[in-house]
Design a protein around this motif. Structure first.
Motif, mmCIF file in Angstrom:
data_model
loop_
_atom_site.group_PDB
_atom_site.id
_atom_site.type_symbol
_atom_site.label_atom_id
_atom_site.label_comp_id
_atom_site.label_asym_id
_atom_site.label_seq_id
_atom_site.Cartn_x
_atom_site.Cartn_y
_atom_site.Cartn_z
ATOM 1 N N SER A 192 0.851 -1.197 0.000
ATOM 2 C CA SER A 192 0.000 0.000 0.000
ATOM 3 C C SER A 192 0.883 1.241 0.000
ATOM 4 O O SER A 192 2.097 1.155 0.201
ATOM 5 C CB SER A 192 -0.883 0.013 1.253
ATOM 6 N N LEU A 193 0.280 2.385 -0.220
ATOM 7 C CA LEU A 193 1.032 3.633 -0.190
ATOM 8 C C LEU A 193 1.708 3.816 1.156
ATOM 9 O O LEU A 193 2.869 4.246 1.223
ATOM 10 C CB LEU A 193 0.093 4.816 -0.468
ATOM 11 N N GLN A 194 1.001 3.470 2.215
ATOM 12 C CA GLN A 194 1.558 3.657 3.558
ATOM 13 C C GLN A 194 2.770 2.758 3.801
ATOM 14 O O GLN A 194 3.801 3.211 4.296
ATOM 15 C CB GLN A 194 0.483 3.381 4.600
ATOM 16 N N THR A 195 2.617 1.464 3.476
ATOM 17 C CA THR A 195 3.745 0.540 3.705
ATOM 18 C C THR A 195 4.920 0.846 2.779
ATOM 19 O O THR A 195 6.084 0.769 3.198
ATOM 20 C CB THR A 195 3.298 -0.918 3.502
ATOM 21 N N PHE A 196 4.602 1.206 1.544
ATOM 22 C CA PHE A 196 5.683 1.537 0.598
ATOM 23 C C PHE A 196 6.456 2.758 1.089
ATOM 24 O O PHE A 196 7.686 2.761 1.109
ATOM 25 C CB PHE A 196 5.130 1.809 -0.798
ATOM 26 N N SER A 197 5.722 3.786 1.466
ATOM 27 C CA SER A 197 6.367 5.025 1.929
ATOM 28 C C SER A 197 7.218 4.763 3.166
ATOM 29 O O SER A 197 8.340 5.262 3.281
ATOM 30 C CB SER A 197 5.301 6.087 2.243
ATOM 31 N N SER A 198 6.697 3.964 4.110
ATOM 32 C CA SER A 198 7.436 3.662 5.332
ATOM 33 C C SER A 198 8.696 2.855 5.030
ATOM 34 O O SER A 198 9.785 3.175 5.533
ATOM 35 C CB SER A 198 6.532 2.887 6.294
#
Length: 271
Positions: free
Chosen positions: A243-249
């Motif tokens: 997800s955008l959140q996991t990728f960004s993190s």
């Protein structure tokens, strides 16, 4: 030298004279000869003992023989000393050659070791800055990926992302379409290819760094940690997932880890 009176003619002669120079009288009688076998007295010309029949050795020959033996012994001794001297010189030459060969081999080994260390140091520096360059390109691409992803979901307009999120003047219905548009873009695709080429270069250089010299063992461990962080970061840029959140993190963590590892390796490059 003392003088004495000749018992025959009364004239003065040397006490060492064998015969009187005046009358010819024998002053010192010749030594008598005796048989070596039975001890009988022999005539001056006898060559066989008249008593036991034992052959009589010639006194002159017996006197001469030891001298000849002695002279021969001296020659043999001189020859032996000369042979020993030559052998010693040969051994010295062989020893000097052996020492020269050993020293030459040691010098060659030292030169080869110095060359290996020099090459290793150069490769260590090259792979470090190659990873830094690849990580920088991955960071640029990753930041754009996050931005396109976010703007596609939340329909945020931005000049740098509109051509991917709003290719027809309105937002795409799925963020995956926006990411597909991004990876299809020739400019961005060229950047991704550059990152992949960079990975190939880094992989090749890392193979050369295996089995480091003793003085570079710690440096190799540090660059190996940088390599792991570098691969994580660049793989996220070339193949985003989750997800955008996991990728960004994950991307932010990998970016920070790569920078930390680079600083650790940089310490060895500055020595």
């Amino acid at each position: 030298m003392a003088m004495m009176e000749c018992p025959n003619c009364g004239e003065q002669v040397s006490d060492k004279a064998k015969k009187c120079v005046h009358c010819g009288a024998v002053l010192i009688p010749e030594e008598k000869r005796y048989c070596q076998e039975c001890g009988a007295e022999l005539d001056a010309e006898a060559d066989v003992c008249p008593k036991c029949g034992c052959p009589i050795e010639d006194a002159k020959e017996s006197e001469t023989a030891p001298q000849q033996v002695e002279v021969t012994g001296v020659k043999i001794a001189k020859k032996s000393k000369k042979t020993i001297a030559i052998a010693a010189v040969v051994l010295l030459i062989v020893a000097l050659i052996a020492v020269a060969v050993v020293q030459g081999q040691k010098k060659k080994e030292a030169e080869e070791a110095a060359k290996r260390i020099e090459e290793y140091s150069a490769n260590l520096e090259l792979v470090t800055y190659s990873m830094l360059s690849g990580a920088g390109d991955a960071e640029t691409c990753g930041n754009l990926i996050k931005k396109v992803w976010y703007n596609a979901i939340y329909e945020e307009r931005d000049d740098s992302t509109d051509k991917y999120t709003r290719p027809s003047g309105y937002f795409v219905s799925d963020f995956n379409d926006a990411l597909q548009n991004l990876y299809s873009d020739s400019s961005f695709s060229l950047q991704i290819s550059g990152i992949e080429d960079n990975q190939d270069t880094v992989n090749s250089l890392m193979k050369k760094l295996k089995n480091p010299p003793d003085e570079y063992e710690d440096a190799y461990e540090a660059v190996a940690e940088l390599y792991d962080a570098y691969l994580t970061l660049t793989n996220l840029a070339t193949d985003p997932s989750g997800s955008l959140q996991t990728f960004s993190s994950n991307f932010n963590d990998a970016d920070s880890e790569a920078l930390k590892c680079f600083n650790a390796v940089k310490m060895y490059l500055e020595e």
